[in-house]
Design an enzyme around this catalytic site. Sequence first.
Site, PDB file in Angstrom:
ATOM      1  N   ASP A   1     -11.660 -33.111 -31.631  1.00 14.69           N
ATOM      2  CA  ASP A   1     -10.992 -32.005 -32.314  1.00 14.69           C
ATOM      3  C   ASP A   1      -9.484 -32.264 -32.410  1.00 14.69           C
ATOM      4  O   ASP A   1      -8.865 -32.728 -31.455  1.00 14.69           O
ATOM      5  CB  ASP A   1     -11.248 -30.735 -31.479  1.00 14.69           C
ATOM      6  CG  ASP A   1     -10.807 -29.460 -32.172  1.00 14.69           C
ATOM      7  OD1 ASP A   1     -11.363 -29.138 -33.232  1.00 14.69           O
ATOM      8  OD2 ASP A   1      -9.908 -28.768 -31.643  1.00 14.69           O
ATOM      9  N   GLU A  33     -11.472 -35.767 -35.993  1.00 14.10           N
ATOM     10  CA  GLU A  33     -11.145 -34.669 -36.902  1.00 14.10           C
ATOM     11  C   GLU A  33      -9.631 -34.705 -37.077  1.00 14.10           C
ATOM     12  O   GLU A  33      -8.880 -34.317 -36.186  1.00 14.10           O
ATOM     13  CB  GLU A  33     -11.574 -33.318 -36.316  1.00 14.10           C
ATOM     14  CG  GLU A  33     -11.470 -32.212 -37.350  1.00 14.10           C
ATOM     15  CD  GLU A  33     -10.588 -31.030 -36.970  1.00 14.10           C
ATOM     16  OE1 GLU A  33     -10.574 -30.055 -37.713  1.00 14.10           O
ATOM     17  OE2 GLU A  33      -9.892 -31.087 -35.946  1.00 14.10           O
TER      18      GLU A  33
HETATM   19  C1  NOJ Z   1     -10.692 -27.710 -35.632  1.00 16.26           C
HETATM   20  C2  NOJ Z   1     -11.966 -26.968 -35.446  1.00 16.26           C
HETATM   21  O1  NOJ Z   1     -12.933 -27.490 -36.326  1.00 16.26           O
HETATM   22  C3  NOJ Z   1     -11.660 -25.521 -35.724  1.00 16.26           C
HETATM   23  O2  NOJ Z   1     -12.824 -24.745 -35.817  1.00 16.26           O
HETATM   24  C4  NOJ Z   1     -10.740 -25.029 -34.646  1.00 16.26           C
HETATM   25  O3  NOJ Z   1     -10.344 -23.701 -34.923  1.00 16.26           O
HETATM   26  C5  NOJ Z   1      -9.482 -25.896 -34.547  1.00 16.26           C
HETATM   27  N1  NOJ Z   1      -9.771 -27.301 -34.634  1.00 16.26           N
HETATM   28  C6  NOJ Z   1      -8.771 -25.639 -33.252  1.00 16.26           C
HETATM   29  O4  NOJ Z   1      -9.509 -26.173 -32.189  1.00 16.26           O
END
Ligand code: NOJ
Length: 560
Positions: A221, A284
């Site tokens: 993440d 991500e």
């Molecule tokens: C990316 C995640 O996919 C999202 O759902 C989240 O709110 C943010 N990162 C913060 O962790």
Amino acid sequence: MNMRTKEFTLPETETEAVTGAEWWRSAVIYQIYPRSFADANGDGIGDLPGITARLPYLARLGIDAIWLSPFYRSPQADAGYDVADYRVVDPLFGTLDDFERMRHQAHALGMKVIVDLVPNHTSDEHAWFQAALKSPPGSAARARYLFRDGKGPHGDLPPNNWQSVFGGNAWSRAPGDSQWYLHLFDRKQPDLNWDHPEVRAEFEDVLRFWLDRGVDGFRVDVAHGLIKAPGLPDWGGHAAMVEGAADHGNNTSPMWDQEGVHEIYRHWRRLLDTYPGERMMVAEAWIAPQARLARYIRGDEMQQAFNFDYLLAHWDAAEIRAVVDSSLAASAAVGAPTTWVMSNHDSVRHTSRYGLRKPGARPKGIDAAGEQPDEALGLRRARAAALLTLALPGSAYIYQGEELGLPEHTTLDARYRQDPAFFRTQGAEIGRDGCRVPLPWKADAPSFGFGPGEKSWLPQPDSFARYAVDRQDGVSGSTLELYRQLLRLRRDYALGTGLLEWQSAGSPDVLVFDNGTLRGVINLGMQPVALPRGTLLVASEPLETHGELPGNTAAWLTLS
Ligand code: NOJ
Ligand code: CA
């Protein structure tokens, strides 16, 4: 033995499911959003036993791996992306034993298991942050986070001008405290200090904890956010998750894509490589251009990064072709596979985005006051898009419900909303709840079969009955059967490990390409065009006129 053709048959040994050279290069990875997938105990929130019960459905779909969004102990301020304990399953979702059963069963059915890792921030209810709040400025406990003195004569102005991705200030002051702490997301998600050796050691240990429990990989993440520029300088930009991406060609932002993140991933890679069975990481990272993103998937870093440029592309042949080309080139330059992503839990579902006046636009949520997508047109385009996405070489991601053609809930009443972005922007951003609505499994059951009773943490729209699994299972031409067929053919034709070659299309609205002996054609225009030469394998809609491909339709043909 081909696991996918022998559904529900267990392999002789578990290792059969977790070996395979660089399986992630061509894998189809299905994203499970646990709270919305299947609810076994009837509390209205999906859980691990619910997932286990539905694994045969996923094996039958023909995917290679599942990725689970966070199920760790959390106050759920950001649906679990606010982790209070990285080694504990939140009782909402079950227990570690439930995880173990789920993981074992997934492997037995030939599917890998990827879990989410949230290293940029913890929950404010994490023991470390609680200790930090109880400790004075300058203490060791505070050093694990980004606490700073405020500006102004009394320190009551934030330390810099950064804004939260979810809206509002990126700094909060603990009540009665002289200092501020940084949170790029919600105030309940304090950012960790990744320059601190204890933070690094802790996450290595967390990785080991889950690797020891047999996971095949991690979705990382906010992978571009862990390191902040020294001195945390003011910045004129806005720290958005998507729009921010375009700013980063010559990265001016002090919070994203700092050079220092890469040594962290190199380190993790070395750790993963000490485990057998090709464990992987997927980043991500909302950054652009593709060449910057590719730095996260160099040979000694992660294996994959989500291709958000593909998700962001509009319904436009030239734009899509350009994104496909730039993605393939950027990942090839570092020897990594490209990924193809159309939807996830942070974006309006692509079935609905493709039904907007500007097809493929990405609003930050849709409510009843906003433009309502043309549902039938959006679905038609989404089905055609599946024939492009699943024919491309590399790894493809499917967001739960996509295989049903599920639309966004576009009329969810504000009183049900839970996304912190909705609250932090005073409703200016509708938020992400509309793509997170629990799945419909049975058209005529309470909660559409999501759980045993009526409960569902977000209400499901009536239209979900039409998309329920039991309405589509075995029904020729349904979106579910289309996905099953495409995934079977993708495997038979080895499309994931193939090579893409564009062919001339004869119309600016049409893309024609070969991948091995398969020829794909997608007509993004409204008018029919001539079908290219070849034997028809599958089309996204019935082809009524011989030799013709209608508008918003795609087909796969074979050249052999
Ligand atoms: C990316 C995640 O996919 C999202 O759902 C989240 O709110 C943010 N990162 C913060 O962790
Ligand atoms: Ca439950």
